[in-house]
Design a protein around this motif. Sequence first.
Motif, PDB file in Angstrom:
ATOM      1  N   ARG A 173       0.835  -1.213   0.000  1.00 44.50           N
ATOM      2  CA  ARG A 173       0.000   0.000   0.000  1.00 44.50           C
ATOM      3  C   ARG A 173       0.863   1.254   0.000  1.00 44.50           C
ATOM      4  NH1 ARG A 173      -0.959   2.848   4.299  1.00 44.50           N
ATOM      5  NH2 ARG A 173      -0.453   1.122   5.709  1.00 44.50           N
ATOM      6  N   ARG A 174       1.886   1.265   0.856  1.00 46.89           N
ATOM      7  CA  ARG A 174       2.722   2.466   0.953  1.00 46.89           C
ATOM      8  C   ARG A 174       3.553   2.693  -0.305  1.00 46.89           C
ATOM      9  NH1 ARG A 174       3.301   0.485   6.441  1.00 46.89           N
ATOM     10  NH2 ARG A 174       5.227  -0.578   5.842  1.00 46.89           N
ATOM     11  N   LEU A 175       3.944   1.617  -0.988  1.00 49.79           N
ATOM     12  CA  LEU A 175       4.713   1.752  -2.223  1.00 49.79           C
ATOM     13  C   LEU A 175       3.834   1.968  -3.449  1.00 49.79           C
ATOM     14  CD1 LEU A 175       7.504  -0.935  -1.700  1.00 49.79           C
ATOM     15  CD2 LEU A 175       7.867   1.513  -2.007  1.00 49.79           C
ATOM     16  N   GLU A 206      -1.337   8.525 -10.725  1.00 43.83           N
ATOM     17  CA  GLU A 206      -0.051   8.658 -10.053  1.00 43.83           C
ATOM     18  C   GLU A 206       0.001   7.719  -8.857  1.00 43.83           C
ATOM     19  OE1 GLU A 206       2.667  10.286 -10.693  1.00 43.83           O
ATOM     20  OE2 GLU A 206       1.906  11.056 -12.581  1.00 43.83           O
ATOM     21  N   PRO A 207       0.942   6.789  -8.805  1.00 41.53           N
ATOM     22  CA  PRO A 207       1.067   5.916  -7.645  1.00 41.53           C
ATOM     23  C   PRO A 207       1.676   6.664  -6.476  1.00 41.53           C
ATOM     24  CG  PRO A 207       2.851   5.518  -9.166  1.00 41.53           C
ATOM     25  CD  PRO A 207       1.949   6.522  -9.830  1.00 41.53           C
ATOM     26  N   ALA A 208       1.606   6.052  -5.301  1.00 45.60           N
ATOM     27  CA  ALA A 208       2.187   6.669  -4.109  1.00 45.60           C
ATOM     28  C   ALA A 208       3.706   6.725  -4.217  1.00 45.60           C
ATOM     29  CB  ALA A 208       1.779   5.887  -2.872  1.00 45.60           C
ATOM     30  N   ALA A 209       4.285   5.798  -4.968  1.00 41.38           N
ATOM     31  CA  ALA A 209       5.740   5.730  -5.070  1.00 41.38           C
ATOM     32  C   ALA A 209       6.236   6.514  -6.273  1.00 41.38           C
ATOM     33  CB  ALA A 209       6.176   4.283  -5.186  1.00 41.38           C
ATOM     34  N   GLN A 210       7.449   6.985  -6.182  1.00 40.67           N
ATOM     35  CA  GLN A 210       8.074   7.685  -7.282  1.00 40.67           C
ATOM     36  C   GLN A 210       9.460   7.118  -7.504  1.00 40.67           C
ATOM     37  OE1 GLN A 210       8.080  11.763  -6.081  1.00 40.67           O
ATOM     38  NE2 GLN A 210       5.941  12.097  -6.613  1.00 40.67           N
ATOM     39  N   ILE A 211       9.894   7.121  -8.753  1.00 35.71           N
ATOM     40  CA  ILE A 211      11.258   6.698  -9.046  1.00 35.71           C
ATOM     41  C   ILE A 211      12.177   7.882  -8.799  1.00 35.71           C
ATOM     42  CG2 ILE A 211      12.838   5.859 -10.819  1.00 35.71           C
ATOM     43  CD1 ILE A 211      10.866   3.778  -9.946  1.00 35.71           C
TER      44      ILE A 211
END
Length: 314
Positions: free
Chosen positions: A164-166, A201-206
């Motif tokens: 969830r957090r990622l 947009e996902p919660a994670a970013q590269i």
Amino acid sequence: MSSTGGTEDVLHQVKQFWSMLDDLSENDPAAYRKFIHKQMKEGAEFIAPPELHSCLCTEMLEPKKGLLYINICSWKRVPAPQDPSKPLPLCAGKLETDTNESHGLYTLLDVALNPAVLEESKKDKTEVYVLALSFAQQQHGLRLSQQYSVISCSPKSSPDDFHRRLGFQQQPNTSKPDAAIQTPATLLQQISSLRSEKQDEPAAQIICRPAELKKKGLIQVISTTFVQPQKPEHQLEVKPDIAGIPRSIELTVELPNVCSMSECLLRISKDDVLLEVEDVYYLLLEFPKTVNEDTASAIFNKKKRRLTLKVDVL
């Protein structure tokens, strides 16, 4: 108009793609099979979920005091570094703060790296740990303690939690018996669906950070002091019978950083007991009485994170 034009463009691209595959299957069946196998393999790797690799614990000094847990994950969706001199791709989730009775105020951060990076770091894991700690400080403006420990798990460290957090979402299984028969309309609908998913947009970013930490000076930001396995809090008692004769020995050990009994290595002889949790705890005790090791039994209370060992006295 623009929506219709966009749909026509997608449909045109799909037709070109299928035409190319048709030509390839007729003219070079071996190359066609190789291409399909490669696409299926890469697709399966891309949708595979992140997996927990290791967990760090350190003290957060600013902006708020409390413990910081960093879950380091292995995720094939994160690109592998192409050149050691170029930035190292790293995927990070959002900071999450919570509180409970055993940990007080604590903060969680999940970072994911390509499996190849973690495989290369097996001989010296310190550099990956320093990268994660440096990232937490610089990206989120934290000031951390100069010491950290490697622990078995953090609070809220179930796969669902760090997925969830990622920002990872398991794709639903929409396969049907007639899935091989695709009409242009259903194919277009699937592609449109994929395009809309990519726009979310996902919660994670590269986020890229220099791969060669030592040359860039980032390694000085955090001390790499490794905390040796600690001696856990424990209590050893001799249990007598009604007549006061020693009959058994009971050992209770507090293990707040352990999630299950499977993480513990427990060895018992007639004279002593050894309890180890790799990189976390080490406890070696001599029994006050000689015991019958064949009668030993151990129970781990997951809620209290407490191990209780009982063994009969000879």
